[in-house]
Scaffold this active site. Structure first.
Site, PDB file in Angstrom:
ATOM      1  N   ARG A  47       0.828  -1.053   0.041  1.00 42.59           N
ATOM      2  CA  ARG A  47      -0.131  -0.044  -0.030  1.00 42.59           C
ATOM      3  C   ARG A  47       0.846   1.065  -0.094  1.00 42.59           C
ATOM      4  O   ARG A  47       0.418   2.469  -0.426  1.00 42.59           O
ATOM      5  CB  ARG A  47      -0.938   0.064   1.213  1.00 42.59           C
ATOM      6  CG  ARG A  47      -1.761   1.569   1.379  1.00 42.59           C
ATOM      7  CD  ARG A  47      -3.096   1.152   2.129  1.00 42.59           C
ATOM      8  NE  ARG A  47      -2.887   0.612   3.512  1.00 42.59           N
ATOM      9  CZ  ARG A  47      -2.110   1.227   4.485  1.00 42.59           C
ATOM     10  NH1 ARG A  47      -1.460   2.074   4.246  1.00 42.59           N
ATOM     11  NH2 ARG A  47      -2.052   0.297   5.758  1.00 42.59           N
ATOM     12  N   TYR A  99     -16.577  15.712 -16.948  1.00 39.54           N
ATOM     13  CA  TYR A  99     -17.005  14.082 -16.736  1.00 39.54           C
ATOM     14  C   TYR A  99     -17.932  14.223 -15.476  1.00 39.54           C
ATOM     15  O   TYR A  99     -17.558  14.574 -14.453  1.00 39.54           O
ATOM     16  CB  TYR A  99     -15.735  13.489 -16.336  1.00 39.54           C
ATOM     17  CG  TYR A  99     -16.228  11.882 -15.949  1.00 39.54           C
ATOM     18  CD1 TYR A  99     -17.032  11.238 -16.782  1.00 39.54           C
ATOM     19  CD2 TYR A  99     -15.521  11.319 -14.638  1.00 39.54           C
ATOM     20  CE1 TYR A  99     -17.280   9.920 -16.364  1.00 39.54           C
ATOM     21  CE2 TYR A  99     -16.104  10.422 -14.280  1.00 39.54           C
ATOM     22  CZ  TYR A  99     -16.908   9.631 -15.164  1.00 39.54           C
ATOM     23  OH  TYR A  99     -17.099   8.309 -14.654  1.00 39.54           O
ATOM     24  N   ASP A 170      -7.375  17.899 -15.848  1.00 40.22           N
ATOM     25  CA  ASP A 170      -7.966  16.654 -16.033  1.00 40.22           C
ATOM     26  C   ASP A 170      -7.180  16.402 -17.784  1.00 40.22           C
ATOM     27  O   ASP A 170      -7.916  17.102 -18.527  1.00 40.22           O
ATOM     28  CB  ASP A 170      -9.211  16.431 -15.965  1.00 40.22           C
ATOM     29  CG  ASP A 170      -9.612  14.996 -16.386  1.00 40.22           C
ATOM     30  OD1 ASP A 170      -9.041  14.166 -17.079  1.00 40.22           O
ATOM     31  OD2 ASP A 170     -10.714  14.473 -16.100  1.00 40.22           O
ATOM     32  N   LYS A 195      -8.166   5.100 -19.468  1.00 37.93           N
ATOM     33  CA  LYS A 195      -8.776   5.482 -21.082  1.00 37.93           C
ATOM     34  C   LYS A 195      -7.428   5.377 -22.032  1.00 37.93           C
ATOM     35  O   LYS A 195      -6.877   4.255 -21.964  1.00 37.93           O
ATOM     36  CB  LYS A 195      -9.059   6.738 -21.123  1.00 37.93           C
ATOM     37  CG  LYS A 195     -10.119   7.109 -20.070  1.00 37.93           C
ATOM     38  CD  LYS A 195     -11.544   6.466 -20.193  1.00 37.93           C
ATOM     39  CE  LYS A 195     -12.634   6.830 -19.359  1.00 37.93           C
ATOM     40  NZ  LYS A 195     -12.988   6.193 -18.009  1.00 37.93           N
TER      41      LYS A 195
HETATM   42  N1  PLP Z   1     -11.859  12.081 -16.460  1.00 35.79           N
HETATM   43  C1  PLP Z   1     -12.598  12.028 -17.402  1.00 35.79           C
HETATM   44  C2  PLP Z   1     -12.384  12.856 -18.628  1.00 35.79           C
HETATM   45  C3  PLP Z   1     -13.069  10.789 -17.750  1.00 35.79           C
HETATM   46  O1  PLP Z   1     -13.637  10.728 -18.996  1.00 35.79           O
HETATM   47  C4  PLP Z   1     -13.336   9.759 -16.629  1.00 35.79           C
HETATM   48  C5  PLP Z   1     -14.022   8.448 -16.912  1.00 35.79           C
HETATM   49  O2  PLP Z   1     -14.728   8.564 -17.867  1.00 35.79           O
HETATM   50  C6  PLP Z   1     -12.600  10.235 -15.529  1.00 35.79           C
HETATM   51  C7  PLP Z   1     -12.106  11.114 -15.228  1.00 35.79           C
HETATM   52  C8  PLP Z   1     -12.965   9.073 -14.349  1.00 35.79           C
HETATM   53  O3  PLP Z   1     -11.909   8.092 -14.516  1.00 35.79           O
HETATM   54  P1  PLP Z   1     -12.352   6.480 -13.951  1.00 35.79           P
HETATM   55  O4  PLP Z   1     -13.546   5.946 -14.667  1.00 35.79           O
HETATM   56  O5  PLP Z   1     -10.916   5.866 -14.213  1.00 35.79           O
HETATM   57  O6  PLP Z   1     -12.687   7.058 -12.384  1.00 35.79           O
END
Ligand code: PLP
Length: 374
Positions: A47, A99, A170, A195
């Site tokens: 961890r 998101y 992000d 992704k």
């Molecule tokens: N940020 C963006 C732009 C996303 O499209 C997503 C998920 O679709 C996330 C964050 C969250 O990621 P996770 O699904 O790995 O928790």
């Protein structure tokens, strides 16, 4: 080193014991302590750290031109660690298009802990007007999910700096291949590695990257280790493996997306296309300045409403109806129905994660499906 070389080598270590060229997966949760009570390789307990996690953090930190990275079990866990690091009572400014799972995290998980204002980040004056004494962070997502909105990273950093407000981007849609938020002045970068970075729709993960080691970063590291939302060694291995081909995959996503955006833009059955590579996109000029290419995500509104949009989806043969994005296979999603009744996304909008199949096949698939509503 250039990005293709970093992607292949910065997350790999030839195994000292066997000389295996590919770093093995260290499943052990615990590491032997020496007689003098030291930990010879620096590893104590998984961890806290693990060889595969270290390799993953190394390669992503290098790809993003950062000083360090913290890996998490999902993108949302990475974002949550950042929000936790701000402390109770902090005010944050976030994009009106982002998101939806993260928007919901801010509103539901951090309800009563953080105060948030959502704003159109392309309206710089509106962002500035929202700053108050307790504002600790501006959260950026550019291009945004699902409307592919672009915000001016440098300009927003300039607004935030005099107030010592942290700027986080992000960078999931762009990836470090096309956009480098730390080089544009951001303090932190966040990714859903689920992704493009892992790239094959088979592993969840997230990461935060810092431009410098400072007390705020040390707090984030403590949250990673003590709150414990860490990825497994296997997940780290899978993500490192995916990253090796990231620069080449991104070129394919990008080339396909540009051609498909052009095709959709000319279709009489399409009302509007959202892709920052199109000159007609309102954020195109800024995107051109801060991105080296425009990525593999696009959205479009079909002529008609939800029924027509869903008819198109149901007539696609190659492009699969599924959530998520960034894998080698193309995926399509009717975002409004995924986001639920509170959605702000238009009912006739489809978001497509353009894969790296042959682009002629993808265009043919879209053309056939669109004909179903003609
Ligand atoms: N940020 C963006 C732009 C996303 O499209 C997503 C998920 O679709 C996330 C964050 C969250 O990621 P996770 O699904 O790995 O928790």
């Amino acid at each position: 080193m250039k990005i293709e070389t970093i992607a292949i080598h910065a997350g790999n270590k030839i195994d000292e014991f066997s000389k295996a060229v590919i770093q093995p997966i260290s499943l052990s949760t615990t590491f032997q302590r020496a007689e003098d009570l030291s930990y010879p390789q620096g590893y104590i307990y998984t961890r806290m750290d693990n060889p595969n996690r270290k390799s993953l953090e190394n390669v992503i930190a290098k790809l993003e031109h950062g000083a360090d990275a913290c890996a998490f079990s999902s993108g949302n866990a990475a974002a949550a660690a950042f929000f936790q690091s701000l402390g109770a009572g902090a005010h944050i400014i976030a994009p009106d298009d982002m998101y939806h799972g993260l928007r919901n995290q801010i509103l539901q998980v951090f309800e009563g802990i953080l105060n948030v204002d959502f704003v159109d980040m392309s309206d710089l004056k509106a962002v500035k007007d929202l700053i108050r004494l307790e504002t600790r962070a501006i959260w950026l997502e550019t291009p945004s999910n699902p409307l592919l909105k672009i915000c001016d990273i440098k300009a927003l950093v300039q607004i935030a700096k005099p107030y010592n407000i942290k700027v986080v981007c992000d960078n999931t849609f762009s990836t470090p291949v096309f956009q480098s938020p730390l080089s544009l002045g951001c303090d932190f970068v966040m990714h859903s590695t689920t992704k493009y970075l892992s790239g094959h729709s088979d592993v969840l993960g997230g990461v935060l990257v810092t431009g410098e080691i400072n007390p705020h970063w040390e707090k984030i590291r403590a949250i990673q280790v003590l709150a414990g939302a860490v990825p497994s060694p296997f997940d780290c291995y899978m993500t490192v493996r995916g990253i090796k081909t990231l620069p080449y995959r991104m070129r394919g996503h990008n080339e396909n997306a540009m051609q498909i955006a052009d095709f959709l833009n000319k279709s009489p059955l399409v009302e509007r296309v959202f892709y920052p590579g199109l000159e007609t996109h309102p954020g195109h000029e800024i995107a051109r300045q801060q991105m080296s290419s425009f990525g593999g995500m696009l959205s479009f509104q079909v002529k008609g409403g939800a029924a027509e949009a869903l008819k198109v989806v149901n007539n696609l043969q190659i492009i699969t109806q599924a959530t998520s994005l960034g894998g080698v296979e193309s995926l399509v999603e009717h975002r409004a129905s995924v986001e639920g009744p509170a959605t702000r996304t238009p009912q006739n909008l489809l978001r497509v994660s353009i894969g790296i199949e042959n682009v002629t096949d993808l265009i043919q698939d879209l053309e056939n499906a669109l004909h179903s509503i003609s």
